[in-house]
Design a protein around this motif. Structure first.
Motif, mmCIF file in Angstrom:
data_model
loop_
_atom_site.group_PDB
_atom_site.id
_atom_site.type_symbol
_atom_site.label_atom_id
_atom_site.label_comp_id
_atom_site.label_asym_id
_atom_site.label_seq_id
_atom_site.Cartn_x
_atom_site.Cartn_y
_atom_site.Cartn_z
ATOM 1 N N VAL A 98 1.071 -1.291 -0.036
ATOM 2 C CA VAL A 98 -0.039 0.098 0.132
ATOM 3 C C VAL A 98 1.061 1.067 0.028
ATOM 4 N N SER A 99 0.679 2.011 -0.928
ATOM 5 C CA SER A 99 1.583 3.243 -1.269
ATOM 6 C C SER A 99 1.033 4.350 -0.042
ATOM 7 N N ASP A 100 1.869 5.372 0.214
ATOM 8 C CA ASP A 100 1.669 6.143 1.058
ATOM 9 C C ASP A 100 0.363 7.115 0.657
ATOM 10 N N GLU A 101 0.346 7.280 -0.552
ATOM 11 C CA GLU A 101 -0.768 8.279 -1.029
ATOM 12 C C GLU A 101 -2.018 7.302 -1.072
ATOM 13 N N MET A 102 -2.172 6.134 -1.285
ATOM 14 C CA MET A 102 -3.530 5.177 -1.135
ATOM 15 C C MET A 102 -3.727 5.341 0.177
#
Length: 168
Positions: A98-102
């Protein structure tokens, strides 16, 4: 992809064969957000039936097979819409980082900051709050405008934990 589900332990816990994850990592399995609670090396199935000499022989000639597999035990936190996960992932489902943005987008649904899974996660991790701590620290880094609130939550969790420890 960083792994595949190999075992479903309950509606809120599963295990996945993984490549490169650490305890505290947040992963996505379908639409379920989960946290890696532990990582261990699982001995290959054939090793149960062999003597030590046979295992050494296999290790020498086929080290990649003798290694076994790296398995992560994951705790389901919520769905990506922050609803409670009522079903477990299926065997064979893939795990993605999971990306930081997501992660930021998920926690800012409807324009307000929410962590509805925090209390159940704290309940599950009563003896070892390091998972909760790592999650809150990551959220502080990616959502700096909520840092004060998250620091208060973390301090309160640690205070209550310390209150429960008897000093002799």
């Amino acid at each position: 992809m960083i792994g595949k589900v190999i075992r479903v332990l309950s509606h809120s816990e599963f295990e996945a064969e993984v490549e490169d994850v650490s305890v505290g990592d947040i992963v996505l399995c379908g639409d379920i957000l989960a946290i890696v609670a532990s990582v261990y090396q699982e001995e290959p199935e054939y090793a149960k039936y062999l003597g030590e000499l046979d295992r050494e022989e296999i290790r020498r000639f086929m080290p990649d097979i003798s290694e076994g597999k790296k398995v992560a035990r994951c705790i389901s936190l919520c769905r990506i819409n922050l609803d409670e996960p009522r079903t477990a992932p299926k065997i064979g489902d893939t795990l993605k980082p999971v990306s930081d943005e997501m992660l930021r987008d998920i926690h800012y649904s409807n324009g307000e900051f929410r962590i509805p899974y925090l209390i159940p996660l704290i309940e599950r991790c009563k003896r070892d709050i390091s998972l909760v701590r790592s999650l809150l620290i990551r959220l502080m880094e990616i959502i700096p405008e909520e840092r004060d609130l998250l620091e208060i939550i973390l301090a309160e969790i640690e205070y209550n934990r310390m209150k429960g420890v008897e000093l002799h």
